[in-house]
Design a protein around this motif. Structure first.
Motif, short mmCIF file in Angstrom:
data_model
loop_
_atom_site.label_atom_id
_atom_site.label_comp_id
_atom_site.label_asym_id
_atom_site.label_seq_id
_atom_site.Cartn_x
_atom_site.Cartn_y
_atom_site.Cartn_z
N ALA A 187 0.83 -1.21 0.00
CA ALA A 187 0.00 0.00 0.00
C ALA A 187 0.86 1.25 0.00
N TRP A 188 1.95 1.23 0.76
CA TRP A 188 2.89 2.36 0.81
C TRP A 188 3.50 2.61 -0.56
N TYR A 189 3.92 1.53 -1.22
CA TYR A 189 4.46 1.66 -2.58
C TYR A 189 3.44 2.28 -3.52
N GLN A 190 2.20 1.82 -3.46
CA GLN A 190 1.18 2.33 -4.38
C GLN A 190 0.85 3.79 -4.09
N GLN A 191 0.81 4.16 -2.82
CA GLN A 191 0.57 5.56 -2.48
C GLN A 191 1.69 6.45 -3.00
N ASN A 192 2.94 6.01 -2.82
CA ASN A 192 4.07 6.79 -3.31
C ASN A 192 4.08 6.88 -4.84
N ALA A 193 3.78 5.76 -5.51
CA ALA A 193 3.79 5.74 -6.97
C ALA A 193 2.72 6.67 -7.52
N ASN A 194 1.57 6.70 -6.87
CA ASN A 194 0.50 7.60 -7.30
C ASN A 194 0.88 9.06 -7.06
N LYS A 195 1.51 9.33 -5.93
CA LYS A 195 1.89 10.70 -5.58
C LYS A 195 2.86 11.29 -6.59
N HIS A 196 3.83 10.49 -7.02
CA HIS A 196 4.87 11.01 -7.92
C HIS A 196 4.74 10.51 -9.36
N ASP A 197 3.62 9.88 -9.67
CA ASP A 197 3.35 9.40 -11.03
C ASP A 197 4.50 8.52 -11.53
N ILE A 198 4.86 7.53 -10.72
CA ILE A 198 5.95 6.64 -11.06
C ILE A 198 5.43 5.52 -11.97
N ASN A 199 5.98 5.42 -13.17
CA ASN A 199 5.53 4.40 -14.12
C ASN A 199 6.67 3.55 -14.68
N SER A 200 7.87 3.73 -14.14
CA SER A 200 9.00 2.91 -14.58
C SER A 200 10.08 2.95 -13.51
N THR A 201 11.00 2.00 -13.58
CA THR A 201 12.12 1.99 -12.65
C THR A 201 13.44 1.80 -13.39
N PRO A 202 14.52 2.38 -12.87
CA PRO A 202 14.48 3.31 -11.75
C PRO A 202 13.95 4.68 -12.17
N SER A 203 13.28 5.34 -11.25
CA SER A 203 12.85 6.72 -11.44
C SER A 203 13.39 7.54 -10.28
N PHE A 204 13.60 8.82 -10.52
CA PHE A 204 14.18 9.68 -9.51
C PHE A 204 13.33 10.95 -9.37
N VAL A 205 13.12 11.35 -8.14
CA VAL A 205 12.47 12.62 -7.87
C VAL A 205 13.52 13.50 -7.20
N ILE A 206 13.98 14.51 -7.93
CA ILE A 206 15.04 15.38 -7.45
C ILE A 206 14.45 16.75 -7.15
N ASP A 207 14.43 17.08 -5.88
CA ASP A 207 13.82 18.33 -5.42
C ASP A 207 12.41 18.50 -5.99
N GLY A 208 11.66 17.41 -5.98
CA GLY A 208 10.26 17.46 -6.38
C GLY A 208 9.99 17.22 -7.85
N GLN A 209 11.01 17.15 -8.68
CA GLN A 209 10.83 16.94 -10.12
C GLN A 209 11.21 15.52 -10.49
N TYR A 211 12.36 12.35 -12.80
CA TYR A 211 13.22 12.02 -13.92
C TYR A 211 13.22 10.50 -14.11
N SER A 212 13.38 10.08 -15.36
CA SER A 212 13.51 8.65 -15.64
C SER A 212 14.97 8.24 -15.49
N ASN A 213 15.25 6.99 -15.77
CA ASN A 213 16.61 6.47 -15.65
C ASN A 213 17.59 7.32 -16.46
N MET A 214 18.77 7.51 -15.90
CA MET A 214 19.75 8.38 -16.56
C MET A 214 21.15 7.93 -16.19
N SER A 215 22.12 8.45 -16.91
CA SER A 215 23.52 8.17 -16.59
C SER A 215 23.95 9.00 -15.38
N TYR A 216 25.08 8.63 -14.82
CA TYR A 216 25.58 9.40 -13.68
C TYR A 216 25.93 10.83 -14.10
#
Length: 227
Positions: A187-209, A211-216
């Motif tokens: 339930a925690w995962y689903q609440q978080n995914a809904n909050k940040h519109d997470i539809n793939s992994t890895p995904s990153f939320v950097i200062d509220g924005q 981003y999808s998977n990226m290089s270092y």
């Protein structure tokens, strides 16, 4: 990158709650009853994920809470792209930004399947102090413990990772049999995914924005821009 397919809370628990798969080796009447309940009409009395109290879930974090940049990673222990990130970019991120006080890092699990849920239960079984060490071991050995289709063998391999990190058998058994904890985590995962519109992994939320998977190097550019 792995795409997230929406799943019902009860459906994931039914195929991977914190009881059935572990107790195949040491079944008890109570465990057998819980297994039967989970497999029979799971959607009839399922509590919607948004209504589940998830306040008991501990955020797994690294770095100074008041660091100037906050990064939330959404990842699955069964996601190969997440393993690649943790084996490479994450180590540089930790050395360059987290341990230097520039980034506060939060790791949040995504559950594609029961195996990822089991891995999460074991990683969290070690508490905040051991979580990231166990996570590193799970990602490093991902291709080994996720191979094959035998749930008992996979559960046993995940438990071995926990033991390697110093978690005792009784503690592991208690964690893996905690169906309430498993339900709360999903339930925690689903609440978080809904909050940040997470539809793939890895995904990153950097200062509220988000981003999808990226290089270092791409992540470094974003962080430096915010610093």
């Amino acid at each position: 990158m792995n795409r997230i397919v929406p799943i019902a809370l009860a459906a994931l628990i039914a195929i991977g709650g914190g009881v059935y798969w572990y107790t195949q080796q040491s079944a008890t009447p109570a465990a057998t009853e819980l297994q039967t309940q989970a497999q029979s009409s799971p959607d009839e009395e399922a509590q919607p994920a948004e209504d589940v109290d998830v306040s008991s879930v501990t955020e797994m974090t690294l770095g100074e809470p008041d660091a100037p940049v906050k990064i939330i990673e959404y990842a699955s222990f069964t996601c190969p792209h997440c393993a690649t990130f943790h084996e490479n970019a994450f180590k540089r991120l930790r050395a360059d930004y987290i341990e230097t006080g520039k980034v506060h890092f939060i790791y949040r699990e995504v559950y594609f399947d029961r195996f990822g849920l089991w891995a999460s239960l074991v990683a969290r079984c070690g508490g905040q102090e051991r979580f990231f060490g166990i996570a590193d071991l799970l990602y490093k050995g991902q291709s080994d413990w996720t191979s094959g289709n035998d749930p008992v063998a996979i559960a046993d391999a995940i438990r071995k990772v926990g033991r390697l990190a110093g978690v005792g058998d009784e503690t592991l058994q208690a964690c893996l049999q905690d169906e309430e904890r498993a339900q709360t985590l999903v339930a925690w995962y689903q609440q978080n995914a809904n909050k940040h519109d997470i539809n793939s992994t890895p995904s990153f939320v950097i200062d509220g924005q988000k981003y999808s998977n990226m290089s270092y190097d791409e992540m470094k550019e974003i962080i430096d821009g915010k610093l």
